[in-house]
Design a protein around this motif. Structure first.
Motif, PDB file in Angstrom:
ATOM      1  N   GLN A 343       0.820  -1.215   0.000  1.00  0.00           N
ATOM      2  CA  GLN A 343       0.000   0.000   0.000  1.00  0.00           C
ATOM      3  C   GLN A 343       0.855   1.266   0.000  1.00  0.00           C
ATOM      4  O   GLN A 343       0.538   2.229  -0.696  1.00  0.00           O
ATOM      5  CB  GLN A 343      -0.927  -0.005   1.216  1.00  0.00           C
ATOM      6  CG  GLN A 343      -2.035  -1.043   1.145  1.00  0.00           C
ATOM      7  CD  GLN A 343      -3.005  -0.916   2.299  1.00  0.00           C
ATOM      8  OE1 GLN A 343      -2.845  -0.084   3.184  1.00  0.00           O
ATOM      9  NE2 GLN A 343      -4.023  -1.768   2.304  1.00  0.00           N
ATOM     10  N   GLU A 344       1.937   1.270   0.794  1.00  0.00           N
ATOM     11  CA  GLU A 344       2.772   2.472   0.857  1.00  0.00           C
ATOM     12  C   GLU A 344       3.372   2.788  -0.506  1.00  0.00           C
ATOM     13  O   GLU A 344       3.441   3.958  -0.919  1.00  0.00           O
ATOM     14  CB  GLU A 344       3.883   2.299   1.888  1.00  0.00           C
ATOM     15  CG  GLU A 344       3.398   2.239   3.327  1.00  0.00           C
ATOM     16  CD  GLU A 344       2.863   0.870   3.700  1.00  0.00           C
ATOM     17  OE1 GLU A 344       2.946  -0.040   2.844  1.00  0.00           O
ATOM     18  OE2 GLU A 344       2.339   0.720   4.821  1.00  0.00           O
ATOM     19  N   LEU A 345       3.810   1.749  -1.227  1.00  0.00           N
ATOM     20  CA  LEU A 345       4.365   1.965  -2.559  1.00  0.00           C
ATOM     21  C   LEU A 345       3.289   2.450  -3.523  1.00  0.00           C
ATOM     22  O   LEU A 345       3.521   3.350  -4.351  1.00  0.00           O
ATOM     23  CB  LEU A 345       4.990   0.664  -3.074  1.00  0.00           C
ATOM     24  CG  LEU A 345       5.507   0.681  -4.516  1.00  0.00           C
ATOM     25  CD1 LEU A 345       6.613   1.712  -4.684  1.00  0.00           C
ATOM     26  CD2 LEU A 345       5.989  -0.696  -4.946  1.00  0.00           C
ATOM     27  N   LEU A 346       2.084   1.904  -3.441  1.00  0.00           N
ATOM     28  CA  LEU A 346       1.005   2.298  -4.341  1.00  0.00           C
ATOM     29  C   LEU A 346       0.579   3.750  -4.097  1.00  0.00           C
ATOM     30  O   LEU A 346       0.251   4.472  -5.045  1.00  0.00           O
ATOM     31  CB  LEU A 346      -0.190   1.356  -4.164  1.00  0.00           C
ATOM     32  CG  LEU A 346       0.031  -0.085  -4.639  1.00  0.00           C
ATOM     33  CD1 LEU A 346      -1.172  -0.951  -4.303  1.00  0.00           C
ATOM     34  CD2 LEU A 346       0.309  -0.137  -6.125  1.00  0.00           C
ATOM     35  N   VAL A 347       0.593   4.179  -2.839  1.00  0.00           N
ATOM     36  CA  VAL A 347       0.270   5.580  -2.544  1.00  0.00           C
ATOM     37  C   VAL A 347       1.277   6.502  -3.215  1.00  0.00           C
ATOM     38  O   VAL A 347       0.919   7.519  -3.828  1.00  0.00           O
ATOM     39  CB  VAL A 347       0.239   5.816  -1.022  1.00  0.00           C
ATOM     40  CG1 VAL A 347       0.132   7.304  -0.714  1.00  0.00           C
ATOM     41  CG2 VAL A 347      -0.924   5.080  -0.390  1.00  0.00           C
ATOM     42  N   LEU A 348       2.547   6.136  -3.119  1.00  0.00           N
ATOM     43  CA  LEU A 348       3.590   6.956  -3.722  1.00  0.00           C
ATOM     44  C   LEU A 348       3.490   6.960  -5.245  1.00  0.00           C
ATOM     45  O   LEU A 348       3.596   8.012  -5.893  1.00  0.00           O
ATOM     46  CB  LEU A 348       4.965   6.438  -3.288  1.00  0.00           C
ATOM     47  CG  LEU A 348       6.176   7.159  -3.866  1.00  0.00           C
ATOM     48  CD1 LEU A 348       6.177   8.630  -3.468  1.00  0.00           C
ATOM     49  CD2 LEU A 348       7.462   6.492  -3.414  1.00  0.00           C
ATOM     50  N   VAL A 349       3.260   5.791  -5.841  1.00  0.00           N
ATOM     51  CA  VAL A 349       3.162   5.696  -7.302  1.00  0.00           C
ATOM     52  C   VAL A 349       1.957   6.491  -7.807  1.00  0.00           C
ATOM     53  O   VAL A 349       2.051   7.237  -8.794  1.00  0.00           O
ATOM     54  CB  VAL A 349       3.076   4.218  -7.721  1.00  0.00           C
ATOM     55  CG1 VAL A 349       2.734   4.102  -9.206  1.00  0.00           C
ATOM     56  CG2 VAL A 349       4.387   3.512  -7.439  1.00  0.00           C
ATOM     57  N   ALA A 350       0.815   6.359  -7.134  1.00  0.00           N
ATOM     58  CA  ALA A 350      -0.370   7.114  -7.550  1.00  0.00           C
ATOM     59  C   ALA A 350      -0.155   8.616  -7.392  1.00  0.00           C
ATOM     60  O   ALA A 350      -0.617   9.415  -8.220  1.00  0.00           O
ATOM     61  CB  ALA A 350      -1.582   6.664  -6.739  1.00  0.00           C
TER      62      ALA A 350
END
Length: 824
Positions: A343-350
């Protein structure tokens, strides 16, 4: 001040606050030092103040230390601390005694959070038992020249130093350390994920401050990060494909029988030594082990990817650097990373995609990579930060009509509707914006009717005050949805219509009346407004001409109902005189004038009301308005439609033909460049032709001249070139009414009232203005003179057509203008 004037210096010390040291076991005492230079008589001449700190290190502090006794000792030895602060010192010592080792690390991570909502990347674990110290920086650097385990250890220790912002300037000045880190990263980033994460995270600490960005660019760390991201994503995809192929090819275990077995079969059979050799244990467990290894690898990769993306996001503050990243396929790497599960990576990518999506080139590239299909899973993770960032990204992409269509096709509409009414206000705002964009497409409006969007939005409007952002967005969404019949019916069902009317009248809200006006367009909703016609007419007659009045007039104009007595309505509220005043050119804004004309056309559907309008000379006012607004296609179209409605009634048709100049203007407009105007003119002229022979002759002559203008010009040129002789022999005679083969097929439209549909459009003529009518004039002498000229022109034309010769094909004779092939 001269040096000899100074007598002595006086110092003043003012104690301040007491705090704990962020990393060491020590207290920090803040105080202010003021130095005053006194003159010969003791008067102050120059003063200067300075903020200072004193660090009191508590080397003997451990779990068994008596905090109260140690606090008294500190107060006695430090003159900067007043004895009244002993309790405060004791409390701070107790905090130092119980503070965790990683407290500063956690506070630093929270301080480096970005506005995007994503957290800073988690640091790699540091070697236990070896706290980092800046005095040992050279020994840490020497570890970078050893084997991989020592390199990893040295990078972790340097990372601990870099996490303290106070050490960044010293590290930045140590070129040897940064060069060693960049060299190790460049040479060994494929060998160890932990080593790569430590070094990239160290440079990330520098990237949080813009003044250190040139250092990162100097060592080309950003370029290395792009290579690392691309390599790790490709490696994971390849390993995953191998694991899936092995898992699919493995034989499925035999199904266990549920039938009862004989006793002999229930005894376990021990395999022999040869049988044990035949059982491939490793091969059976290999797919499971590979999946576990892949999951472990994915977690380490996600940590490294997050650090790399975060560093690139900080560097992207510079537009030129961001453009270089884009050309290195940054958008493609981000879209591919949406398939990860952390989730932390997806927040950053988005968040990164959200920043890039404001540019058309990036948006188009995201569309080509099918980013819409990869976003639904982000809304299913039930993470508020990820949810909000994803919604904002969808909102940026929703400005593209093709991407809006993909959102609907993927199934975002019911998901967005289900998110309405969320406790988070920001989520509600973004969802309403997205739904508003989706409602711009007519094909999507129908899909809203099969969701509970309208009841939810109306409920949201009830709980909000006008002017609030949620209320404004809800009203804007309803304006669009009210244009669809099924949605309008849902909007007005129950007590919603009563509530909207009361809310609109109470707040004088023109936008809410606009919702009702759009909803009143449909045949299945018009009758719902009959009970409120009097209130609307009263607003029009009594209130000043503003936006609220404009929408009320438009709402009344939409109520084309047979059971509505417009004649009584206009007389009861004295609207006839009000309409007359509004139709004076230059007296009223054009948008209100247009709505008033549409109201007149609606009222003219009733024959008694049409007679009332004629008696009030409304048609004369419309003709004057037509002269003044010839270039406005919309106003011209609606005025012509009023003429058509008046011509349909037997009691008002003669007044239109004989008492007004409307037929002459209709003839002029019959060949207008606007198709809708031509259509209404043809229908109205057909009615006039059937009722008046004089105008029928003129209309047919005009139609003939229009359709045969090329031939008539040739006749005129031939007559001018010939020798003057007998006037009767110059032009041939032709019977216009009997010979109709020169007219185009379908030139005279046979339209009735059911064929006319007035649409709201604004097509402008190419020439910018219309000619003044050749038949209409306010002076009687001009009318008679023009009629005399018309009759003389008609005589010449009739003489020319009467003597027209239809002959065989003979191309040698220049006088022959037509060739009619004889049928065999």
């Amino acid at each position: 001040m001269q040096p000899e004037d100074a007598r002595y210096i006086k110092r003043r010390v003012r104690s301040g606050s007491i705090d704990v040291h962020p990393t060491e076991t020590a207290l920090i005492v803040n105080y202010e030092l003021e130095a005053i230079i006194l003159g010969e008589c003791g008067e102050p001449m120059v003063s200067e103040k300075k903020e200072c700190q004193k660090i009191i290190r508590l080397k003997r502090l451990d779990a068994a230390t008596d905090c109260a006794a140690l606090a008294k000792e500190v107060v006695q030895k430090c003159t900067l601390i007043h004895p009244s602060k002993t309790a405060e010192v004791e409390h701070l010592i107790y905090y130092l005694q119980s503070r965790k080792d990683n407290a500063f690390t956690e506070s630093m991570e929270s301080c480096m959070e970005k506005d995007s909502g994503s957290e800073s990347p988690s640091p790699a674990p540091t070697p236990s038992g070896q706290p980092a110290s800046f005095t040992m920086i050279e020994s840490y650097m020497e570890l970078l020249y050893e084997d991989l385990p020592d390199k990893t250890k040295g990078s972790a220790l340097i990372l601990e130093l870099a996490k303290d912002p106070n050490n960044l300037e010293d590290l930045a000045s140590s070129e040897a350390v940064l060069s060693a880190l960049a060299r190790v990263l460049r040479e060994d980033w494929k060998k160890n994920l932990e080593l790569s994460t430590n070094i990239v995270y160290t440079f990330f600490c520098f990237s949080t401050f813009s003044q250190f960005h040139p250092i990162i660019q100097q060592y080309k760390v950003g370029s290395l990060c792009l290579e690392i991201i691309e390599y790790e994503l490709n490696r994971y995809a390849q390993l995953r494909k191998e694991v899936e192929s092995r898992g699919s090819s493995a034989p499925l275990p035999a199904p266990v029988s549920r039938l009862p077995l004989p006793r002999s079969a229930r005894r376990p059979i021990k395999p022999s030594a040869d049988d044990k050799k035949k059982i491939p244990k490793e091969k059976v467990e290999e797919p499971v082990m590979n999946v576990r290894k892949l999951a472990t690898l994915a977690k380490k990769q996600d940590q490294l990817l997050r650090v790399c993306f975060y560093l690139l996001l900080n560097l992207a503050e510079n537009m030129k650097v961001e453009d270089k990243m884009r050309r290195r396929n940054l958008v493609g790497l981000l879209v591919t990373s949406l398939e990860r599960s952390t989730q932390e990576l997806l927040v950053l990518v988005a968040s990164f995609l959200l920043k890039l999506s404001v540019y058309k080139e990036n948006k188009d590239e995201m569309a080509n990579l099918n980013v819409i299909e990869k976003l639904p899973k982000l809304l299913l993770m039930k993470d508020k930060n990820l949810e909000l960032v994803t919604l904002n990204l969808l909102f940026n992409l929703s400005f593209d009509s093709n991407l809006r269509e993909k959102m609907v096709r993927v199934g975002f509409l019911p998901k967005l509707v289900s998110m309405l009414g969320d406790e988070e206000q920001q989520v509600n705002v973004v969802v309403l914006k997205l739904l508003y964009h989706l409602s711009l497409d007519d094909r999507v409006k129908a899909m809203f009717a099969y969701t509970d969007c309208i009841p939810k939005v109306v409920g949201t409007m009830v709980g909000q005050e006008p002017g609030e952002e949620v209320h404004t967005l809800s009203v804007a969404l309803m304006v669009n949805l009210a244009l669809h019949g099924r949605c309008a019916a849902q909007l007005l069902e129950g007590n919603n219509l009563q509530y909207l009317i009361e809310c609109a009248f109470h707040h004088q809200s023109s936008i809410i009346v606009k919702i009702l006006r759009n909803a009143s367009v449909h045949d299945n909703t018009k009758h719902l407004f009959i009970d409120f016609v009097g209130d609307l007419a009263n607003v029009v007659a009594t209130q000043p001409s503003d936006d609220f009045t404009l929408e009320c007039v438009g709402l009344l104009a939409n109520l084309t109902l047979a059971e509505l007595d417009y004649s009584t309505l206009l007389q009861q509220y004295n609207l006839v005189s009000w309409i007359t005043r509004q139709l004076v050119p230059g007296n009223t804004p054009d948008d209100l004038v247009l709505e008033v004309i549409m109201l007149v056309s609606t009222a003219a559907l009733d024959e008694s009301c049409a007679s009332l309008l004629c008696k009030a000379d409304i048609l004369l006012g419309l003709i004057e308005l037509l002269k003044a607004k010839q270039e406005d296609d919309e106003i011209v179209l609606q005025i012509v439609y009023v003429f058509y409605q008046i011509a349909r009634h037997a009691t008002t048709r003669d007044y239109l033909i004989r008492e007004t100049e409307a037929p002459a203007y209709l003839i002029d407009l019959m060949h207008d460049k606007n198709e809708n105007i031509r259509k209404v003119c043809d229908a109205c002229l057909e009615i006039i032709k059937e009722c008046d022979e004089v105008w029928a002759e003129k209309i047919k002559t005009e139609q003939f001249e229009w359709h045969n203008s090329h031939w008539l010009s040739m006749v005129d040129n031939k007559a001018l070139d010939s020798v003057l002789g007998d006037d009767s022999d110059i032009l041939p005679h032709y019977d216009l009414l009997q010979q109709s083969l020169l007219l185009r097929t379908g030139s005279q439209s046979s339209l009735n009232g059911d064929d006319i549909e007035i649409v709201s459009n604004h097509p402008q003529s190419d020439e910018g203005s219309r000619p003044i009518s050749g038949y209409a004039s306010s002076e009687l002498d001009d009318v008679l003179l023009k009629r005399t000229r018309e009759e003389s022109q008609e005589d010449v034309l009739n003489n020319a057509l009467r003597n027209l010769v239809i002959s065989e094909d003979n191309m040698d004779d220049d006088a022959k203008y037509f060739h009619i092939q004889q049928s065999s």
